[in-house]
Design a protein around this motif. Structure first.
Motif, PDB file in Angstrom:
ATOM      1  N   VAL A 223     -16.549   6.007  17.937  1.00  0.00           N
ATOM      2  CA  VAL A 223     -16.705   7.417  17.560  1.00  0.00           C
ATOM      3  C   VAL A 223     -16.963   7.526  16.061  1.00  0.00           C
ATOM      4  CG1 VAL A 223     -15.490   9.621  17.328  1.00  0.00           C
ATOM      5  CG2 VAL A 223     -15.401   8.367  19.488  1.00  0.00           C
ATOM      6  N   GLY A 224     -16.299   6.707  15.292  1.00  0.00           N
ATOM      7  CA  GLY A 224     -16.482   6.760  13.849  1.00  0.00           C
ATOM      8  C   GLY A 224     -17.846   6.313  13.398  1.00  0.00           C
ATOM      9  N   VAL A 225     -18.424   5.325  14.074  1.00  0.00           N
ATOM     10  CA  VAL A 225     -19.707   4.779  13.643  1.00  0.00           C
ATOM     11  C   VAL A 225     -20.848   5.764  13.876  1.00  0.00           C
ATOM     12  CG1 VAL A 225     -20.546   3.663  15.762  1.00  0.00           C
ATOM     13  CG2 VAL A 225     -20.930   2.555  13.553  1.00  0.00           C
ATOM     14  N   VAL A 226     -20.658   6.724  14.790  1.00  0.00           N
ATOM     15  CA  VAL A 226     -21.712   7.693  15.109  1.00  0.00           C
ATOM     16  C   VAL A 226     -22.106   8.509  13.881  1.00  0.00           C
ATOM     17  CG1 VAL A 226     -22.184   9.808  16.411  1.00  0.00           C
ATOM     18  CG2 VAL A 226     -21.175   7.840  17.551  1.00  0.00           C
ATOM     19  N   ASN A 227     -21.155   8.779  13.008  1.00  0.00           N
ATOM     20  CA  ASN A 227     -21.415   9.616  11.842  1.00  0.00           C
ATOM     21  C   ASN A 227     -22.562   9.067  10.999  1.00  0.00           C
ATOM     22  OD1 ASN A 227     -20.632  10.248   8.737  1.00  0.00           O
ATOM     23  ND2 ASN A 227     -20.031  11.955  10.067  1.00  0.00           N
ATOM     24  N   LYS A 228     -22.502   7.762  10.704  1.00  0.00           N
ATOM     25  CA  LYS A 228     -23.574   7.082   9.960  1.00  0.00           C
ATOM     26  C   LYS A 228     -23.597   5.633  10.435  1.00  0.00           C
ATOM     27  CE  LYS A 228     -23.333  10.027   5.842  1.00  0.00           C
ATOM     28  NZ  LYS A 228     -23.041  10.082   4.380  1.00  0.00           N
ATOM     29  N   PRO A 234     -19.720  -2.038  11.849  1.00  0.00           N
ATOM     30  CA  PRO A 234     -18.689  -3.074  11.732  1.00  0.00           C
ATOM     31  C   PRO A 234     -19.281  -4.460  11.472  1.00  0.00           C
ATOM     32  CG  PRO A 234     -19.029  -2.495  14.024  1.00  0.00           C
ATOM     33  CD  PRO A 234     -19.841  -1.532  13.223  1.00  0.00           C
ATOM     34  N   VAL A 235     -20.577  -4.606  11.681  1.00  0.00           N
ATOM     35  CA  VAL A 235     -21.235  -5.887  11.431  1.00  0.00           C
ATOM     36  C   VAL A 235     -21.720  -5.970   9.992  1.00  0.00           C
ATOM     37  CG1 VAL A 235     -23.146  -7.387  12.121  1.00  0.00           C
ATOM     38  CG2 VAL A 235     -21.948  -6.027  13.846  1.00  0.00           C
ATOM     39  N   GLN A 236     -22.380  -4.910   9.519  1.00  0.00           N
ATOM     40  CA  GLN A 236     -22.936  -4.926   8.169  1.00  0.00           C
ATOM     41  C   GLN A 236     -21.926  -4.485   7.117  1.00  0.00           C
ATOM     42  OE1 GLN A 236     -26.248  -2.287   9.287  1.00  0.00           O
ATOM     43  NE2 GLN A 236     -27.653  -3.956   8.789  1.00  0.00           N
ATOM     44  N   ASN A 237     -21.068  -3.541   7.451  1.00  0.00           N
ATOM     45  CA  ASN A 237     -20.086  -3.007   6.492  1.00  0.00           C
ATOM     46  C   ASN A 237     -18.704  -2.923   7.130  1.00  0.00           C
ATOM     47  OD1 ASN A 237     -21.979  -2.275   4.237  1.00  0.00           O
ATOM     48  ND2 ASN A 237     -22.847  -0.953   5.819  1.00  0.00           N
ATOM     49  N   PRO A 238     -18.077  -4.057   7.364  1.00  0.00           N
ATOM     50  CA  PRO A 238     -16.797  -4.064   8.076  1.00  0.00           C
ATOM     51  C   PRO A 238     -15.686  -3.292   7.366  1.00  0.00           C
ATOM     52  CG  PRO A 238     -17.283  -6.233   7.146  1.00  0.00           C
ATOM     53  CD  PRO A 238     -18.523  -5.426   7.026  1.00  0.00           C
ATOM     54  N   GLY A 239     -15.680  -3.298   6.019  1.00  0.00           N
ATOM     55  CA  GLY A 239     -14.645  -2.561   5.284  1.00  0.00           C
ATOM     56  C   GLY A 239     -14.750  -1.068   5.509  1.00  0.00           C
ATOM     57  N   ARG A 240     -15.950  -0.527   5.380  1.00  0.00           N
ATOM     58  CA  ARG A 240     -16.160   0.901   5.619  1.00  0.00           C
ATOM     59  C   ARG A 240     -15.883   1.261   7.078  1.00  0.00           C
ATOM     60  NH1 ARG A 240     -21.940   1.530   2.460  1.00  0.00           N
ATOM     61  NH2 ARG A 240     -21.128   1.510   0.309  1.00  0.00           N
ATOM     62  N   LEU A 269      -4.297  -2.837  12.990  1.00  0.00           N
ATOM     63  CA  LEU A 269      -5.084  -3.835  13.703  1.00  0.00           C
ATOM     64  C   LEU A 269      -6.442  -4.049  13.028  1.00  0.00           C
ATOM     65  CD1 LEU A 269      -4.449  -2.694  17.389  1.00  0.00           C
ATOM     66  CD2 LEU A 269      -3.447  -4.690  16.240  1.00  0.00           C
ATOM     67  N   PRO A 270      -6.946  -5.282  13.032  1.00  0.00           N
ATOM     68  CA  PRO A 270      -8.315  -5.514  12.540  1.00  0.00           C
ATOM     69  C   PRO A 270      -9.320  -5.075  13.607  1.00  0.00           C
ATOM     70  CG  PRO A 270      -7.398  -7.562  13.358  1.00  0.00           C
ATOM     71  CD  PRO A 270      -6.291  -6.537  13.459  1.00  0.00           C
ATOM     72  N   ILE A 271     -10.572  -4.967  13.198  1.00  0.00           N
ATOM     73  CA  ILE A 271     -11.637  -4.697  14.175  1.00  0.00           C
ATOM     74  C   ILE A 271     -12.015  -6.031  14.821  1.00  0.00           C
ATOM     75  CG2 ILE A 271     -14.030  -3.979  14.489  1.00  0.00           C
ATOM     76  CD1 ILE A 271     -13.664  -1.971  12.259  1.00  0.00           C
ATOM     77  N   ASP A 272     -11.788  -6.120  16.100  1.00  0.00           N
ATOM     78  CA  ASP A 272     -12.029  -7.359  16.840  1.00  0.00           C
ATOM     79  C   ASP A 272     -13.262  -7.181  17.720  1.00  0.00           C
ATOM     80  OD1 ASP A 272     -11.837  -9.825  17.982  1.00  0.00           O
ATOM     81  OD2 ASP A 272     -10.183  -9.322  19.331  1.00  0.00           O
TER      82      ASP A 272
END
Length: 785
Positions: A223-228, A234-240, A269-272
């Motif tokens: 849901v969060g990635v939909v914004n931009k 999570p692949v190109q900008n895992p921190g953001r 939790l980390p993004i897995d």
């Protein structure tokens, strides 16, 4: 003074102007809404369009065991229903994008007021537009005018009208769909990055899951990635991506979907990821998917596509009789337009078994990487020669043709570069990735050298069918589709060598009255051809002509050329033999000459495997089939497919030939299946090697699986020299595949499987001294006594 001002404001005239000023914007908006409604500013979606919103839906390809093995797409988008969404996904969406979603009717006026105050009064222009999920869906389904306007008034007017259109469409959506349907439609239409459109594709791409299987933290990330999609990838900008995901989790807590403890645990939790980006070049059965695309989108054949009249006639026959061939061209939708694989969201159900496909790909790569390619590399290093049997002029021609096939060449040619300039560019070293059987490698070399490098890579193909149904269970057209797109399972054809010999022996048994025990002198055979020339075939390797009388089964088991030539000499009519081979399922042109018995014709692996299935299927040729049905996006069945059957040979002849080919395995050229790989199964087969070892073949036949393997170079002059025969080069791929098949009980294929025995079947007990055969009922496992 102040009192006088107050008195003036309270006059009827002042009050009148106050209400006019107050009402004017409302009246203007109402007027604009009316004009938009009647289409002055462009067409609004109709109710029919709302019921069937247009979108670029990917066509999904499914294996027989229900796994999605690929798709055709402009946008990698697949649909799913609300009941296929996990509750956490819905909670994350509503919490983040539209917290009053369930209480408004398409427009959230409270949110609009908040945005207006912050934008106008506080000059906070980054607060967003207060769009509801319904409004965002309206924008996704029916995009805004994207024309550029330099005039600020025009630009502002366009924005206002677009917004009002979205309002109207959002209200129409709310009136025509439930809240649940709107949520599902929204998640199906948005982009998630990594070429994933729609939640089904996104869940599979980032987590290799279905939408129903997503947990809370995975739902929040998507849901969060939909914004931009790029900024929060999570692949190109895992921190953001992590920060954005945690913001969504926090909003889920604010809206009461999770408690404080859950929020803290999830945010820690980390993004897995289980990242599987979808690509036409990657994934399962890449060559099969491309073959399927080419078949379904094929246009009616034209004569100039073929070298001879025979192949053209066969292609036309296929077009006329095979409903899958050109299906997208032959069939149209309700609106009269042809089906589009990339946009219409079809579901294609294939015969491919995903597990068998994996085993086939693994067996091919394992053998090529461990044995064959290292042998080829050593040969090139030792001889300092890649191309064999040809001169410099022919090598130059091959390399020029290869250069012309590249994007680099076409770009340089379009820019007006001369041949000398193009060659100079091809000789300049550059950084690039190249293929190896052990994985892609980063290197620096010239494009010209990279062509030579990839020509040194030997290719391989493999295919397996169920002989009783003709279903294609595994299909590997080459080692890596990204680098080698030419399909050597169905598209490519090569000389088949001795794999043609079982058809020659079948002709001898069925039409010449011979049996496996017929004695033939082990001597050279000389044939005078129709034009008066003398033909005498040579044997592969060092062979001693002893002059002894040996039975036909011995000739096939040892792949003796003189025995095949002897049969052709007795037949006297090469055309009759060629016609018989066609009857058994071979569709390619066969030049009716005596030498055809040695495998000089070019066949595809696809047709060869299908024809060998005739032996295991009681003499009935079943045209290999790879699609069982096609559905539309709503699950309505558009077409079903069944294999075409043809009685080719009698059950007894098929049974007799199986016995002869079983001897190829027990005591002939395929003996390593027993002594090296330890197979004890009821198994038949035939090795094949073309002239100068250019092509290595093996055809394996078991009661439930018929499979074939081919190995060779892209160019026939690139081949192994001393160890390029089918038994050593192609057979191990079949062996590796069957080892995995027999080791997996879930596939229902066992070493205890037996070939079917025809009613009244007989075997032959050979008396080699007298040259006689006794036909007896089948009682022994061994075919010959």
């Amino acid at each position: 003074m102040a009192q006088k001002l107050i008195d003036k404001l309270q006059t009827p005239k002042a009050i009148k102007w106050f209400w006019i000023l107050l009402a004017s914007p409302v009246a203007l908006i109402l007027l604009l809404l009316l004009l938009i409604g009647i289409g002055v500013f462009g067409k609004l979606p109709t109710f029919e369009e709302l019921e069937n919103p247009k979108s670029n839906l990917a066509t999904e390809i499914y294996s027989e065991d229900g796994k999605m093995i690929g798709s055709f797409f402009v946008q990698n988008r697949s649909y799913c229903d609300y009941d296929e969404l996990s509750p956490s996904l819905v909670a994350a969406l509503v919490s983040t994008e539209d917290m009053r979603f369930y209480s408004h009717s398409g427009i959230d006026f409270i949110s609009l007021a908040r945005v207006a105050v912050r934008t106008i009064a506080l000059a906070q222009f980054g607060q967003g537009g207060g769009s509801t999920i319904s409004q965002q869906l309206a924008k996704n389904l029916y995009p805004r005018d994207t024309a550029a306007y330099n005039n600020p008034i025009s630009k502002g007017s366009k924005l206002v009208i677009s917004k009002l259109k979205e309002w109207i469409t959002a209200v129409m959506l709310e009136r025509n769909y439930t809240k649940e349907e709107i949520i599902a439609m929204y998640l199906n239409t948005v982009e998630y990055g990594s070429n994933a459109y729609g939640i089904k594709s996104a869940a599979r791409t980032f987590f290799n899951k279905l939408p129903s299987e997503l947990n809370a933290e995975e739902s929040a990330m998507l849901v969060g990635v939909v914004n931009k999609p790029t900024r929060y990838s999570p692949v190109q900008n895992p921190g953001r991506a992590l920060a954005r995901r945690n913001l969504v989790i926090a909003r889920m807590k604010q809206q009461g979907y999770i408690d404080r403890h859950q929020r803290d645990s999830l945010q820690a939790l980390p993004i897995d990821l289980d990242y599987h980006p979808v690509s036409h070049n990657e994934g399962t059965a890449t060559y099969f998917r491309e073959m399927l695309r080419m078949v379904m989108t094929a246009k009616r054949p034209t004569r100039n596509q073929f070298l001879n009249e025979w192949d053209y006639d066969q292609a036309v026959k296929q077009w006329d009789t095979n409903p899958l061939y050109g299906w997208c061209v032959k069939n149209v939708k309700s609106d009269g337009t042809p089906y589009n694989l990339y946009r219409d969201g079809l579901k294609i159900y294939t015969t491919i078994n995903a597990t068998m496909q994996e085993y086939a790909e693994d067996a091919l790569v394992a053998h090529m990487s461990k044995e064959i390619q290292p042998t080829m590399d050593r040969q090139v290093r030792a001889t300092k020669r890649l191309f064999n049997d040809i001169g410099k002029d022919e090598i130059d021609r091959i390399m020029r043709n290869a250069m012309r096939q590249t994007d680099r060449y076409r770009a340089l040619k379009n820019d007006g570069a001369s041949d000398e300039e193009i060659m100079a560019e091809f000789k300049k070293p550059v950084k690039m990735k190249v293929f190896s059987y052990k994985g892609e490698r980063d290197t620096t070399m010239s494009p010209y050298d990279s062509i030579l490098y990839h020509k040194q890579i030997l290719r391989a193909s493999f295919m397996a069918i169920d002989p009783s149904t003709g279903y294609v269970k595994a299909y590997v057209g080459g080692p890596n589709y990204r680098y080698f797109k030419y399909d050597m399972a169905k598209q490519g054809k090569r000389q088949v060598g001795s794999t043609i010999k079982p058809f020659i022996y079948t002709f001898a048994i069925a039409h010449l009255g011979y049996d496996p025990c017929t004695l033939v002198p082990n001597l050279p055979v000389t044939i005078e051809t129709d034009n008066g020339t003398i033909w005498q075939p040579k044997e592969a390797g060092r062979v001693e002509y002893t002059g002894e009388l040996k039975p036909l089964w011995w000739g096939l088991a040892n792949s003796r050329n003189n025995y095949s030539a002897w049969i052709m000499k007795q037949a006297r009519q090469p055309q009759a033999v060629a016609d018989y081979i066609h009857k058994m399922g071979i569709k390619s042109y066969i030049d009716p000459v005596y030498s055809l018995c040695l495998g000089t014709p070019d066949f595809s692996l696809f047709e060869l495997v299908g024809a060998y299935g005739t032996f295991a299927n009681r003499g009935v040729f079943t045209d290999p089939i790879f699609v069982t049905r096609i559905e539309d996006r709503n699950g309505n069945v558009l077409a079903t497919f069944a294999p075409a059957l043809q009685d080719a040979i009698s059950e007894q002849t098929a049974f007799t030939m199986l016995g002869m080919m079983k001897n190829v395995v027990t005591s002939g050229t395929a003996g390593r299946l027993r002594w090296m790989y330890g197979f004890k199964a009821d198994m038949a087969g035939k090795t094949g090697t073309s002239q100068k070892n250019s092509d290595a073949w093996f055809m394996g036949v078991t009661p439930k699986i018929v499979a074939g393997a081919w190995v060779g170079g892209e160019d026939r002059s690139v081949h192994l020299n001393g160890a390029g025969d089918g038994a050593r080069v192609a057979l191990p791929i079949f062996a590796g595949f069957m080892k995995k098949i027999y080791g997996d009980p879930s596939l229902g294929v066992s070493e205890s499987d037996l070939f079917p025995v025809p009613v009244g079947a007989v075997v032959y007990q050979c008396n080699e001294e007298k040259g006689t055969a006794t036909a007896v009922p089948r009682e022994e496992d061994e075919f010959f006594d």
